[in-house]
Design a protein around this motif. Structure first.
Motif, short mmCIF file in Angstrom:
data_model
loop_
_atom_site.label_atom_id
_atom_site.label_comp_id
_atom_site.label_asym_id
_atom_site.label_seq_id
_atom_site.Cartn_x
_atom_site.Cartn_y
_atom_site.Cartn_z
N GLY A 4 9.52 120.38 37.42
CA GLY A 4 9.58 121.23 36.79
C GLY A 4 9.91 121.78 35.29
O GLY A 4 9.87 122.77 34.78
N LYS A 5 10.26 120.45 34.79
CA LYS A 5 10.49 120.67 33.14
C LYS A 5 9.36 121.01 32.34
O LYS A 5 8.33 120.27 32.65
N LYS A 6 9.28 121.54 31.42
CA LYS A 6 8.33 122.10 30.68
C LYS A 6 8.53 121.11 29.20
O LYS A 6 9.37 121.19 28.39
N LEU A 22 -0.25 107.27 28.90
CA LEU A 22 0.69 106.95 30.11
C LEU A 22 1.92 107.83 30.21
O LEU A 22 2.50 107.94 31.30
N ILE A 23 2.31 108.11 29.05
CA ILE A 23 3.50 109.05 28.89
C ILE A 23 3.18 110.18 29.70
O ILE A 23 4.06 110.80 30.69
N ILE A 24 2.12 111.02 29.62
CA ILE A 24 1.67 112.12 30.23
C ILE A 24 1.60 112.09 31.78
O ILE A 24 1.99 112.68 32.51
N ARG A 25 0.92 110.73 32.07
CA ARG A 25 0.77 110.29 33.63
C ARG A 25 2.05 110.32 34.21
O ARG A 25 2.28 110.93 35.13
N GLN A 26 2.92 109.90 33.59
CA GLN A 26 4.43 109.65 34.23
C GLN A 26 5.06 110.97 34.14
O GLN A 26 5.64 111.00 35.25
N LEU A 27 4.79 111.76 33.19
CA LEU A 27 5.70 112.88 33.04
C LEU A 27 5.07 113.76 34.45
O LEU A 27 5.86 114.34 35.03
N ILE A 28 3.78 113.81 34.30
CA ILE A 28 3.26 114.59 35.35
C ILE A 28 3.65 114.15 36.84
O ILE A 28 3.94 115.09 37.65
N ASN A 76 6.20 130.74 20.53
CA ASN A 76 6.27 130.87 21.85
C ASN A 76 6.43 129.41 22.47
O ASN A 76 7.36 129.29 23.41
N LEU A 77 5.80 128.48 21.83
CA LEU A 77 6.13 127.15 22.32
C LEU A 77 7.60 126.57 22.32
O LEU A 77 7.86 126.10 23.21
N GLY A 78 8.09 127.11 21.35
CA GLY A 78 9.52 126.58 20.87
C GLY A 78 10.49 127.29 22.03
O GLY A 78 11.49 126.51 22.43
N LEU A 79 10.02 128.43 22.53
CA LEU A 79 10.98 128.92 23.56
C LEU A 79 10.57 128.51 24.95
O LEU A 79 11.40 128.55 25.86
N TRP A 80 9.23 128.11 25.08
CA TRP A 80 8.66 127.64 26.52
C TRP A 80 9.28 126.46 26.95
O TRP A 80 9.66 126.25 27.80
N ALA A 81 9.56 125.57 25.95
CA ALA A 81 9.90 124.13 26.33
C ALA A 81 11.37 123.79 26.55
O ALA A 81 12.02 124.34 26.34
N ASP A 82 11.45 123.09 27.73
CA ASP A 82 12.76 122.23 28.01
C ASP A 82 12.89 121.20 27.01
O ASP A 82 14.10 120.85 26.95
N ALA A 83 11.98 120.73 26.61
CA ALA A 83 12.15 119.46 25.75
C ALA A 83 10.72 119.46 24.73
O ALA A 83 9.86 119.59 25.26
#
Ligand code: PMT
Length: 399
Positions: A4-6, A22-28, A76-83
């Motif tokens: 659930g982390k953005k 590879l980072i995207i694949r692992q995060l998803i 908005n991206l700055g507010l949306w993200a958890d990291a």
């Protein structure tokens, strides 16, 4: 931990850009949602089509969409993200980040980011070792960003391999460890005292002290952010002092006696207590009902001792409960703190001295020494929010 982390993934112009897939694949795979922001140079190394196919989201690169002129909001991206994770981060992007050169969408997003930022540098060894790159990385760390050192997972002690981006699994592990640490107080109930106490002399005067509540409030926010249920018992502080986290239950009191009553009643249901309040040791024996009038004579106000909240909780403390105290000193700092540690049955005591500039009352910074029965650790002058992290890290380590 990543479920659930953005995550905003910033990709810059390095050959290591292919590893961001590879980072995207692992995060998803771990349940995160990923939004890619790529620099123009990044697109020379990897195509937005690949990235949007992996993330199931359009890739953001320009301020406006070429097709329909839609404005991409970095705010908005700055507010949306958890990291935000910038991997790979080139020397050029690191330099722009350190100096606020907002000439592309990735840097403006970084500058608007409210969430923690992780940077995985990627460049050749000479560029990485260059003093300007090292200085920029230090600057970014001093801004609270997390640098995932190249090669930490496998070649940390050797220069060989430095500069090369850390492996995707180690980058994802660094994010996971960060989020895990954020929730390391889940299920804990923590009592925190903050601010001064006022001891009434008459309806218009009191005995008080300079405590602003800043240190105690920083501790309450830190505990709540890490998952604890916090009871903040707060002496009279300015109206500007407001808590932010919904898991902080604030109880306002005025005098040491009132603070004592609340703490004594709440402590048995707590897992820990951190006593940061500057509690008056004495109160006027009698409170005048009407405003006291000036006379020609000296005025003597007789004081009686207040209850020692810390000592009372120290006596009540059960196995498994932790009690942390503070010592604000002006002289013989360590020996005074040592004797309070023992007398009040604290697990550890946080010493701050008014001799250190920027430490103690009212400042946004503090300089502390944590003293345990086994030894002491000295810390540098830091913002109170960072000092709170050090104290709570120690509380967690106590087990
Ligand atoms: O609020 P700020 O402006 O941010 O300032 C922060 C601070 C300087 C107030 C804070 O960092 C701090 O040092 N708090 C403790 C100040 C103090 O009263 O220290 P002390 O050495 O007098 O007390 C020792 C310990 O016993 C403290 O944990 C205190 O909360 C506790 N105590 C003291 C007296 C009393 N009657 N009951 C208590 O529980």
């Amino acid at each position: 931990m990543l479920k659930g982390k953005k995550i905003v993934l910033g990709i810059t112009g390095s050959i290591a850009a292919y590893k961001s897939c590879l980072i995207i694949r692992q995060l998803i795979k771990k349940g995160a949602e990923v939004q890619v922001v790529i620099t123009p140079a990044g697109k020379e190394f990897i195509t937005p089509i690949t990235l949007s196919a992996l993330t199931c989201k359009p890739v953001i690169s320009e301020f406006f969409s070429q097709r329909d002129g839609t404005w991409h909001s970095h705010v908005n991206l700055g507010l949306w993200a958890d990291a935000m994770l910038i991997a790979p981060a080139t020397a050029s992007t690191i330099g722009k980040m350190a100096n606020g050169i907002a000439d592309n969408m990735l840097i403006t997003t970084y500058l608007s980011m409210k969430a923690p930022v992780f940077i995985a540098p990627a460049m050749d060894l000479d560029m990485y070792a260059h003093p300007s790159t090292q200085k920029n990385l230090q600057t970014l760390q001093s801004y609270g960003n997390h640098v995932i050192e190249p090669g930490t997972g496998f070649l940390a002690s050797k220069l060989e391999g430095k500069g090369r981006m850390e492996e995707p699994e180690n980058i994802v592990a660094a994010l996971e460890a960060f989020f895990a640490k954020q929730c390391d107080l889940e299920g804990e109930c923590i009592l925190i005292t903050a601010g001064p106490t006022y001891e009434k002399i008459d309806p218009v005067r009191f005995i008080g002290n300079y405590s602003s509540g800043k240190m105690g409030f920083a501790l309450a926010e830190e505990c709540a952010r890490r998952g604890a249920d916090v009871t903040l018992v707060c002496g009279p502080v300015s109206a500007a002092m407001q808590t932010e986290h919904p898991n902080i239950h604030r109880i306002n009191v005025e005098s040491a006696q009132q603070m004592y009553e609340v703490c004594k009643e709440r402590f048995p249901s707590m897992t820990s207590a951190v006593l940061c309040a500057a509690v008056a040791d004495y109160a006027p024996e009698a409170v005048a009902m009407e405003k006291m009038k000036r006379t020609a004579d000296d005025l003597v106000i007789r004081l009686k001792p207040n209850p020692d909240i810390a000592a009372a909780l120290g006596k009540m403390k059960q196995a498994g409960q932790k009690l942390v105290g503070f010592a604000l000193e002006t002289n013989n700092e360590e020996s005074n703190a040592q004797s309070k540690l023992k007398k009040k049955n604290f697990d550890f005591i946080v010493l701050n001295s008014l001799k250190n500039k920027g430490a103690g009352f009212q400042t946004d910074t503090n300089q502390i020494t944590i003293i345990t029965p086994q030894g002491k650790t000295e810390y540098a002058l830091k913002p109170k929010t960072e000092v709170a992290k050090d104290i709570i890290d120690r509380l967690v380590q106590q087990g």
